[in-house]
Design a protein around this motif. Structure first.
Motif, PDB file in Angstrom:
ATOM      1  N   GLY A 150       1.402 -41.853 -11.491  1.00 16.62           N
ATOM      2  CA  GLY A 150      -0.027 -41.577 -11.573  1.00 16.62           C
ATOM      3  C   GLY A 150      -0.427 -41.042 -12.934  1.00 16.62           C
ATOM      4  N   GLU A 151       0.375 -40.126 -13.467  1.00 17.88           N
ATOM      5  CA  GLU A 151       0.077 -39.563 -14.788  1.00 17.88           C
ATOM      6  C   GLU A 151       0.282 -40.600 -15.880  1.00 17.88           C
ATOM      7  OE1 GLU A 151      -1.364 -36.704 -15.105  1.00 17.88           O
ATOM      8  OE2 GLU A 151      -1.210 -36.479 -12.932  1.00 17.88           O
TER       9      GLU A 151
ATOM     10  N   LEU B  36       3.325 -30.063 -12.430  1.00 17.15           N
ATOM     11  CA  LEU B  36       3.705 -30.968 -11.344  1.00 17.15           C
ATOM     12  C   LEU B  36       5.213 -30.985 -11.103  1.00 17.15           C
ATOM     13  CD1 LEU B  36       1.397 -33.987 -12.291  1.00 17.15           C
ATOM     14  CD2 LEU B  36       0.983 -32.262 -10.528  1.00 17.15           C
ATOM     15  N   CYS B  37       5.947 -30.172 -11.865  1.00 14.42           N
ATOM     16  CA  CYS B  37       7.406 -30.157 -11.774  1.00 14.42           C
ATOM     17  C   CYS B  37       7.914 -28.928 -11.041  1.00 14.42           C
ATOM     18  CB  CYS B  37       8.024 -30.163 -13.174  1.00 14.42           C
ATOM     19  SG  CYS B  37       7.782 -31.679 -14.114  1.00 14.42           S
TER      20      CYS B  37
ATOM     21  N   MET C 166      10.230 -34.064 -10.874  1.00  7.32           N
ATOM     22  CA  MET C 166       8.852 -34.463 -10.580  1.00  7.32           C
ATOM     23  C   MET C 166       8.872 -35.609  -9.590  1.00  7.32           C
ATOM     24  SD  MET C 166       6.083 -35.599 -13.493  1.00  7.32           S
ATOM     25  CE  MET C 166       4.351 -35.880 -13.116  1.00  7.32           C
ATOM     26  N   GLU C 167       7.934 -35.605  -8.666  1.00  6.20           N
ATOM     27  CA  GLU C 167       7.819 -36.723  -7.732  1.00  6.20           C
ATOM     28  C   GLU C 167       7.530 -38.010  -8.502  1.00  6.20           C
ATOM     29  OE1 GLU C 167       8.169 -36.856  -4.476  1.00  6.20           O
ATOM     30  OE2 GLU C 167       8.424 -34.703  -4.064  1.00  6.20           O
TER      31      GLU C 167
ATOM     32  N   SER D 167       5.992 -40.645  -7.610  1.00  6.00           N
ATOM     33  CA  SER D 167       4.606 -41.093  -7.437  1.00  6.00           C
ATOM     34  C   SER D 167       3.664 -40.320  -8.352  1.00  6.00           C
ATOM     35  CB  SER D 167       4.174 -40.930  -5.978  1.00  6.00           C
ATOM     36  OG  SER D 167       4.339 -39.580  -5.555  1.00  6.00           O
ATOM     37  N   ASP D 168       3.906 -39.021  -8.525  1.00  2.00           N
ATOM     38  CA  ASP D 168       3.082 -38.219  -9.434  1.00  2.00           C
ATOM     39  C   ASP D 168       3.263 -38.688 -10.869  1.00  2.00           C
ATOM     40  OD1 ASP D 168       2.111 -36.660  -7.374  1.00  2.00           O
ATOM     41  OD2 ASP D 168       3.561 -35.045  -7.660  1.00  2.00           O
TER      42      ASP D 168
END
Length: 248
Positions: free
Chosen positions: A123-124, A37-38, A116-117, A119-120
Motif C-alpha cells: 500500500g505504501e 507501521l513496523c 511490516m505486514e 499488505s501495508d
C-alpha cells in the motif's frame, strides 16, 4: 519473540536511522511513517522467514541480524544467492507483483529486524515515490549480485568462493569475527562439508583466518581479498554492483 517498536521518541529520527540503512535513506517524514507501521522482532539462527513458494506475509528490515537468501533445487540442494543485513530488506518482491517467495530466507545470525505486514508495504509502495525509487535501485542491485554469485559458483574454485563469502559476511556484519558452521557454509556454497573443510583449512594455513567450532575470525583482510575471486570487488559496498550505489 515479538516486541512492539517504541515510537514515542521518533521526533528525533537519528537513533533509528542507525538501525536499517535502507530505511534510513528515506526522507524523514516517509521514514517516520514507515516505521510507525513496523514492529521490532527478534529472529533466531536457523529460522526460515519464508520458503520458496510460500506466500510472503511480512517484510523484514534487519538491524543487527543477517539473513541468507538460498536458491533451492529439488527441495534439498541449496546455493546462497545473496545475504541481507542492515543495508537491505527481505521480501521486497511483493511490491513488484510476486506474492510468493522465490528463495529460502534463512537467518544466519540472530538479532533484530523491523517487520511490516506485506499488505501495508504494498500500500505504501503504491503512492510513496521515495520508496519506489529506493526499492527499484535496491532490487536491481540485489538481482545483479545474485547473477554474479551464480556465475561465481559455476566458474570459480571453492577456496576463492569461500573467501568471497566470508568477506561479504564481514561487510554485512561490520565485524571481523562471526559464527558460521561448516554445515551452513556447505549449504550456502552448494558443496559437501568436506569441501568446505579443505577450503577453510587452506585459508587457515595461509594465516588469513582462524576457524574453530564455527567461530571465524578474519586475521588478514587484505590477504583474504587477494585470495578471493574478482566477484568480491564487484559486489562489495563500493563495487560496481555493490549496495553503495543504492544510497547515492
Amino acid at each position: 519473540m515479538t516486541l512492539t517498536l517504541d515510537t514515542a521518541h521518533r521526533s528525533n529520527p537519528s537513533p533509528q536511522r542507525s538501525g536499517n540503512r535502507l530505511l534510513a535513506s528515506l526522507p524523514d517524514e516517509d521514514l517516520d511513517h514507515i516505521q510507525s507501521l513496523c514492529e521490532l522482532v527478534e529472529v533466531d539462527v536457523g529460522q526460515a522467514l519464508f520458503e520458496p513458494g510460500q506466500q510472503i506475509q511480512h517484510i523484514y528490515f534487519p538491524i543487527d541480524a543477517l539473513v541468507s537468501l538460498l536458491g533451492v533445487a529439488d527441495g534439498r540442494m541449496t546455493l546462497e544467492v545473496g545475504a541481507v543485513g542492515r543495508e537491505g530488506m527481505i521480501g521486497a518482491s511483493v511490491a513488484l507483483g510476486h506474492q510468493q517467495a522465490q528463495v529460502r530466507a534463512l537467518v544466519q545470525r540472530s538479532g533484530h529486524c523491523l517487520r511490516m505486514e506485506a499488505s501495508d508495504f504494498c500500500g505504501e509502495f503504491a503512492h510513496m515515490e521515495s520508496l519506489q525509487h529506493l526499492l527499484h535501485r535496491y532490487t536491481d542491485t540485489l538481482l545483479a549480485q545474485a547473477i554474479q554469485i551464480a556465475v561465481c559458483s559455476r566458474f570459480h574454485v571453492l577456496e576463492a568462493r569461500l573467501a568471497r563469502s566470508l568477506l561479504i559476511t564481514r561487510d554485512r556484519l561490520q565485524s571481523e569475527k562471526f559464527h558460521m558452521t561448516h554445515e551452513f557454509l556447505a549449504h550456502a556454497l552448494g558443496v559437501r562439508r568436506v569441501g568446505v573443510t579443505k577450503a577453510a583449512s587452506a585459508l587457515q594455513q595461509q594465516k588469513l583466518i582462524s576457524y574453530s567450532r564455527g567461530n571465524i575470525e578474519i586475521l588478514d583482510s587484505a590477504g583474504l581479498e587477494a585470495v578471493s575471486c574478482r566477484c568480491y570487488e564487484l559486489v562489495k559496498d563500493s563495487g560496481s554492483i555493490g549496495m553503495g550505489s543504492v544510497f547515492l
